[in-house]
Design an enzyme around this catalytic site. Structure first.
Site, PDB file in Angstrom:
ATOM      1  CB  ALA A  51     -18.742  32.308  30.530  1.00 61.71           C
ATOM      2  CB  ALA A  52     -24.479  30.786  29.308  1.00 64.10           C
ATOM      3  N   GLY A  53     -24.177  33.826  30.535  1.00 69.42           N
ATOM      4  CA  GLY A  53     -24.778  35.233  30.333  1.00 69.42           C
ATOM      5  C   GLY A  53     -23.961  36.248  29.703  1.00 69.42           C
ATOM      6  CG  ASP A  54     -19.832  36.835  31.596  1.00 67.26           C
ATOM      7  OD1 ASP A  54     -20.464  37.419  32.117  1.00 67.26           O
ATOM      8  OD2 ASP A  54     -19.279  35.901  32.237  1.00 67.26           O
ATOM      9  NE  ARG A  83     -18.649  26.173  21.116  1.00 68.62           N
ATOM     10  CZ  ARG A  83     -18.616  27.219  20.173  1.00 68.62           C
ATOM     11  NH1 ARG A  83     -17.754  28.165  20.653  1.00 68.62           N
ATOM     12  NH2 ARG A  83     -18.685  27.069  18.722  1.00 68.62           N
ATOM     13  CB  SER A  98     -17.646  28.691  26.143  1.00 68.02           C
ATOM     14  OG  SER A  98     -18.273  29.726  26.626  1.00 68.02           O
ATOM     15  N   GLY A 157     -15.938  25.670  29.604  1.00 67.16           N
ATOM     16  CA  GLY A 157     -15.244  26.766  29.836  1.00 67.16           C
ATOM     17  C   GLY A 157     -15.923  27.922  29.732  1.00 67.16           C
TER      18      GLY A 157
END
Length: 303
Positions: free
Chosen positions: A250-253, A286, A292, A288
């Site tokens: 989800a870093a890109g999100d 983080r 995160s 998740g």
């Protein structure tokens, strides 16, 4: 900072099961895991959570089923302050993602779309109210719903940010004129046939995407290298911030949500991408997906 922005997200809502191991298995191999857990996810729900944590007013548009996962996911959206009135509950089965994470924080993900693939295009369009100033979409739903909502929002003069995940050769020619089109490296390869591994290939891929989509800006998410911006005339590379990488899920999100809000606020794509890089650097430190996502104060203090 973003409290006056009302955003809508058309996208996926999944239950995630996260499994960690020092080494991910080869074909036919068993390995011992180090941790596991469940997380509320889906690219759409992740971006909605990121937006609301940054202070925006957010409406989620999507679909789940009436199973236990669907009920839990809708309640989680509401508990995070997200307007879930655009989430239909008549899906066949709620979406699920299995996320495998290795000892370096790298992930591999299998997504079962379920109800996400059953979003009715006209219902999604009808859920975009006149007070919406930002629309975020991804490709983790059915193609017709994405195309219909993007074209409607562009016609209405709404800022439209398209996250091109997951990787697929999407019919970009059917939705024209988004504000920002933003794939990651593998998504860029799927859409253009070009892997953005150096400045020349980044430029080549960006030009292809620009021509196919007629988007105002092409923003490539380049992982630990940061991101690039193509405005039709100039390519700009913006480096990533250093971070202790634990989980890249989800870093890109997170990047996309922060970038989108800052763009609506300022109209400056470069400062917006820089803010997105900061948000993504916090997210990868983080475990998740939705869990995160940072808030504005955390981004402000991040150096």
């Amino acid at each position: 900072m973003y409290k006056n922005i009302k955003a809508a997200v058309v996208g996926s809502i999944n239950m995630d099961i996260i499994l960690s191991a020092q080494k991910l298995p080869e074909v036919g191999e068993n390995v011992l895991g180090t941790t596991y857990g469940y997380s509320h996810g889906g690219k759409g729900a992740n971006q909605a959570t990121a937006l609301v944590r940054l202070g925006a007013n957010v409406k989620m548009i999507g679909k789940v089923a009436t199973d236990d996962n669907g009920k839990a996911l809708v309640e989680n959206l509401k508990s995070n302050g997200i307007d879930a009135s655009g989430v239909a509950t008549d899906g066949s089965a709620t979406g699920l993602a299995a996320i495998l994470i290795d000892g370096e924080g790298r992930n591999r993900i299998i997504v079962y779309e379920g109800a996400n693939a059953e979003i009715v295009p006209q219902t999604a369009v009808d859920s975009i109210s006149d007070d919406i100033s930002l629309l975020l979409v991804q490709f983790e739903t059915n193609e017709e719903a994405v195309i219909s909502t993007v074209n409607y929002a562009v016609q209405k003069g709404i800022t439209v940010v398209v996250d091109c995940g997951p990787a697929k050769n999407f019919a970009l020619e059917k939705m024209q004129g988004a504000t920002i089109l933003s794939p990651n490296e593998s998504e860029t390869k799927a859409l253009t046939g070009v892997l953005p591994e150096d400045e020349n290939s980044i430029l080549e891929a960006s030009k292809i995407l620009f021509e196919r989509s007629k988007a105002k800006y092409i923003v490539l998410k380049l992982g630990e290298r940061g991101c690039s911006v193509w405005d039709g005339e100039k390519l700009t590379l913006l480096p990533a911030y250093k971070s202790n990488v634990v989980d890249t899920t989800a870093a890109g999100d997170c990047f996309t949500a922060a970038m989108a809000l800052e763009y609506v606020r300022t109209g400056d794509v470069y400062s917006s991408c820089n803010l997105g890089n900061k948000a993504g650097a916090i997210a990868v430190s983080r475990i998740g997906a939705a869990e995160s996502m940072p808030n504005v104060e955390e981004i402000r203090l991040f150096a």
